[in-house]
Design a protein around this motif. Structure first.
Motif, PDB file in Angstrom:
ATOM      1  N   PHE A 173       0.825  -1.204   0.000  1.00 44.21           N
ATOM      2  CA  PHE A 173       0.000   0.000   0.000  1.00 44.21           C
ATOM      3  C   PHE A 173       0.859   1.253   0.000  1.00 44.21           C
ATOM      4  CE2 PHE A 173      -2.213   3.340   2.502  1.00 44.21           C
ATOM      5  CZ  PHE A 173      -3.234   3.606   1.597  1.00 44.21           C
ATOM      6  N   ASN A 174       0.645   2.084  -1.012  1.00 40.94           N
ATOM      7  CA  ASN A 174       1.327   3.368  -1.109  1.00 40.94           C
ATOM      8  C   ASN A 174       0.258   4.459  -1.117  1.00 40.94           C
ATOM      9  OD1 ASN A 174       2.701   5.706  -1.805  1.00 40.94           O
ATOM     10  ND2 ASN A 174       3.997   4.701  -3.330  1.00 40.94           N
ATOM     11  N   PRO A 175       0.133   5.244  -0.043  1.00 44.04           N
ATOM     12  CA  PRO A 175      -0.927   6.251   0.037  1.00 44.04           C
ATOM     13  C   PRO A 175      -0.846   7.332  -1.036  1.00 44.04           C
ATOM     14  CG  PRO A 175       0.656   6.482   1.838  1.00 44.04           C
ATOM     15  CD  PRO A 175       0.964   5.189   1.163  1.00 44.04           C
ATOM     16  N   LYS A 176       0.297   7.422  -1.716  1.00 46.34           N
ATOM     17  CA  LYS A 176       0.419   8.390  -2.813  1.00 46.34           C
ATOM     18  C   LYS A 176      -0.285   7.887  -4.075  1.00 46.34           C
ATOM     19  CE  LYS A 176       4.832  10.330  -1.258  1.00 46.34           C
ATOM     20  NZ  LYS A 176       6.264  10.555  -1.600  1.00 46.34           N
ATOM     21  N   LYS A 177      -0.559   6.578  -4.117  1.00 47.60           N
ATOM     22  CA  LYS A 177      -1.161   5.982  -5.305  1.00 47.60           C
ATOM     23  C   LYS A 177      -2.533   5.366  -5.048  1.00 47.60           C
ATOM     24  CE  LYS A 177       3.366   4.775  -7.257  1.00 47.60           C
ATOM     25  NZ  LYS A 177       4.234   3.665  -7.758  1.00 47.60           N
ATOM     26  N   SER A 178      -2.827   5.031  -3.791  1.00 44.54           N
ATOM     27  CA  SER A 178      -4.066   4.327  -3.468  1.00 44.54           C
ATOM     28  C   SER A 178      -4.773   4.983  -2.295  1.00 44.54           C
ATOM     29  CB  SER A 178      -3.779   2.862  -3.135  1.00 44.54           C
ATOM     30  OG  SER A 178      -3.117   2.216  -4.202  1.00 44.54           O
ATOM     31  N   ILE A 179      -6.053   4.648  -2.138  1.00 46.17           N
ATOM     32  CA  ILE A 179      -6.880   5.202  -1.066  1.00 46.17           C
ATOM     33  C   ILE A 179      -7.235   4.133  -0.042  1.00 46.17           C
ATOM     34  CG2 ILE A 179      -9.102   6.256  -0.503  1.00 46.17           C
ATOM     35  CD1 ILE A 179      -9.014   7.509  -3.358  1.00 46.17           C
ATOM     36  N   ASN A 180      -7.680   2.996  -0.524  1.00 50.16           N
ATOM     37  CA  ASN A 180      -8.163   1.937   0.356  1.00 50.16           C
ATOM     38  C   ASN A 180      -7.031   1.022   0.811  1.00 50.16           C
ATOM     39  OD1 ASN A 180     -11.203   2.356   0.080  1.00 50.16           O
ATOM     40  ND2 ASN A 180     -10.570   2.207  -2.064  1.00 50.16           N
ATOM     41  N   CYS A 181      -7.109   0.603   2.069  1.00 54.64           N
ATOM     42  CA  CYS A 181      -6.035  -0.240   2.612  1.00 54.64           C
ATOM     43  C   CYS A 181      -6.607  -1.293   3.550  1.00 54.64           C
ATOM     44  CB  CYS A 181      -5.019   0.624   3.356  1.00 54.64           C
ATOM     45  SG  CYS A 181      -3.623  -0.309   4.014  1.00 54.64           S
ATOM     46  N   GLN A 182      -6.269  -2.539   3.283  1.00 53.34           N
ATOM     47  CA  GLN A 182      -6.753  -3.639   4.109  1.00 53.34           C
ATOM     48  C   GLN A 182      -6.220  -3.569   5.536  1.00 53.34           C
ATOM     49  OE1 GLN A 182      -5.613  -6.679   1.412  1.00 53.34           O
ATOM     50  NE2 GLN A 182      -3.428  -6.540   1.821  1.00 53.34           N
ATOM     51  N   ALA A 183      -5.042  -3.000   5.721  1.00 49.43           N
ATOM     52  CA  ALA A 183      -4.491  -2.853   7.069  1.00 49.43           C
ATOM     53  C   ALA A 183      -5.328  -1.877   7.891  1.00 49.43           C
ATOM     54  CB  ALA A 183      -3.037  -2.378   6.997  1.00 49.43           C
ATOM     55  N   GLU A 184      -5.777  -0.819   7.275  1.00 48.29           N
ATOM     56  CA  GLU A 184      -6.649   0.137   7.974  1.00 48.29           C
ATOM     57  C   GLU A 184      -7.984  -0.517   8.324  1.00 48.29           C
ATOM     58  OE1 GLU A 184      -8.173   4.703   7.452  1.00 48.29           O
ATOM     59  OE2 GLU A 184      -8.269   3.411   5.677  1.00 48.29           O
ATOM     60  N   ALA A 185      -8.551  -1.241   7.378  1.00 50.27           N
ATOM     61  CA  ALA A 185      -9.834  -1.914   7.616  1.00 50.27           C
ATOM     62  C   ALA A 185      -9.727  -2.892   8.785  1.00 50.27           C
ATOM     63  CB  ALA A 185     -10.290  -2.630   6.354  1.00 50.27           C
ATOM     64  N   ALA A 186      -8.619  -3.630   8.847  1.00 49.88           N
ATOM     65  CA  ALA A 186      -8.417  -4.585   9.941  1.00 49.88           C
ATOM     66  C   ALA A 186      -8.322  -3.873  11.285  1.00 49.88           C
ATOM     67  CB  ALA A 186      -7.161  -5.413   9.689  1.00 49.88           C
ATOM     68  N   ALA A 187      -7.627  -2.741  11.312  1.00 57.75           N
ATOM     69  CA  ALA A 187      -7.501  -1.979  12.561  1.00 57.75           C
ATOM     70  C   ALA A 187      -8.862  -1.463  13.026  1.00 57.75           C
ATOM     71  CB  ALA A 187      -6.530  -0.813  12.364  1.00 57.75           C
ATOM     72  N   ILE A 188      -9.691  -1.012  12.090  1.00 58.97           N
ATOM     73  CA  ILE A 188     -11.034  -0.547  12.444  1.00 58.97           C
ATOM     74  C   ILE A 188     -11.865  -1.701  12.993  1.00 58.97           C
ATOM     75  CG2 ILE A 188     -13.182   0.421  11.530  1.00 58.97           C
ATOM     76  CD1 ILE A 188     -11.454   1.991   9.516  1.00 58.97           C
ATOM     77  N   PHE A 189     -11.750  -2.871  12.365  1.00 61.57           N
ATOM     78  CA  PHE A 189     -12.469  -4.057  12.844  1.00 61.57           C
ATOM     79  C   PHE A 189     -12.106  -4.365  14.292  1.00 61.57           C
ATOM     80  CE2 PHE A 189     -12.689  -8.570  13.777  1.00 61.57           C
ATOM     81  CZ  PHE A 189     -13.963  -8.920  13.339  1.00 61.57           C
ATOM     82  N   VAL A 190     -10.826  -4.360  14.597  1.00 60.44           N
ATOM     83  CA  VAL A 190     -10.381  -4.664  15.957  1.00 60.44           C
ATOM     84  C   VAL A 190     -10.913  -3.627  16.936  1.00 60.44           C
ATOM     85  CG1 VAL A 190      -8.373  -4.898  17.473  1.00 60.44           C
ATOM     86  CG2 VAL A 190      -8.331  -5.922  15.193  1.00 60.44           C
ATOM     87  N   SER A 191     -10.843  -2.359  16.561  1.00 64.91           N
ATOM     88  CA  SER A 191     -11.334  -1.298  17.439  1.00 64.91           C
ATOM     89  C   SER A 191     -12.829  -1.426  17.692  1.00 64.91           C
ATOM     90  CB  SER A 191     -11.020   0.075  16.844  1.00 64.91           C
ATOM     91  OG  SER A 191     -11.514   1.110  17.685  1.00 64.91           O
TER      92      SER A 191
END
Length: 219
Positions: A173-191
């Protein structure tokens, strides 16, 4: 050197925090080089976050759970009971100004779905559709995170495993090229799970947006 985000679980209405982390980059496309990059990224993150458990979520992960949590491998279901990967569902759900949704992509392999030429030649994305439900393009990560978190909730064994971690990365995942990230989604799930909000958030797509996005703006 390179810079990639680490998404850390946050037990508040932000759900996760993003920590951009500089690390030694190892060039090359082999799995070996990617894994060196992951190790370097995690080591740098842990220098400032000692005691955190961090998981790489991608096909390059050293952990089986991390590989299985990749959107390419994580499976969801449509209302007719058929399975498809989160990645294929995401690509199949795109509605463009000049075409789509290309629902035939639902049941093709993830890599093939992502590389389908129609996705590049149909203009800008104007909405998303999945299983008869329509999603607007704002907030930008709304559809992807809803799709991923719902899918993870269906996979109970993986859901239990992911709760053992405090932070997540995706070396691709490179935030300069993409918006969505599975790592972020996983962190939200845990929270959401740790805060007892998961069931409410998954009641329907509007409730998900209210809890994950609208409430986060109040903080």
């Amino acid at each position: 050197m390179a810079n990639r985000p680490v998404f850390t679980v946050s037990l508040d209405n932000k759900f996760c925090t993003r920590e951009d982390t500089e690390f030694e980059f190892f060039s090359g496309f082999s799995d070996k080089q990617k894994k060196k990059c992951i190790c370097s990224l995690h080591n740098e993150f842990l220098k400032k976050n000692n005691g955190k458990r961090v998981l790489e979520i991608s096909s390059k992960s050293e952990e089986i759970a991390g590989v299985n949590l990749s959107a390419f491998n994580l499976m969801t279901k449509t209302s007719d009971g058929r399975e498809c990967s989160v990645e294929s569902a995401f690509q199949a759900g795109k509605v463009f100004e000049n075409g789509g949704p290309y629902t035939d992509l639902l049941y093709v392999p993830s890599k093939a779905a992502k590389k389908d030429e129609r996705l590049k030649n149909s203009g800008r994305i104007i909405s998303f559709v999945f299983d008869g439900m329509e999603f607007e393009t704002k907030p930008e990560t709304y559809f992807y995170n809803w799709l991923y978190i719902n899918a993870l909730n269906l996979q109970k064994d993986l859901a239990v495993q992911v709760l053992g971690y405090d932070a997540f990365t995706d070396i691709e995942f490179n935030p300069k090229k993409s918006i969505n990230c599975q790592a972020e989604a996983a962190a939200i799930f845990v929270s959401l799970t740790r805060q007892g909000l998961l069931e409410a958030a998954l009641k329907d797509k509007e409730k998900f947006k209210e809890i994950v996005y609208l409430k986060s703006r109040e903080g």
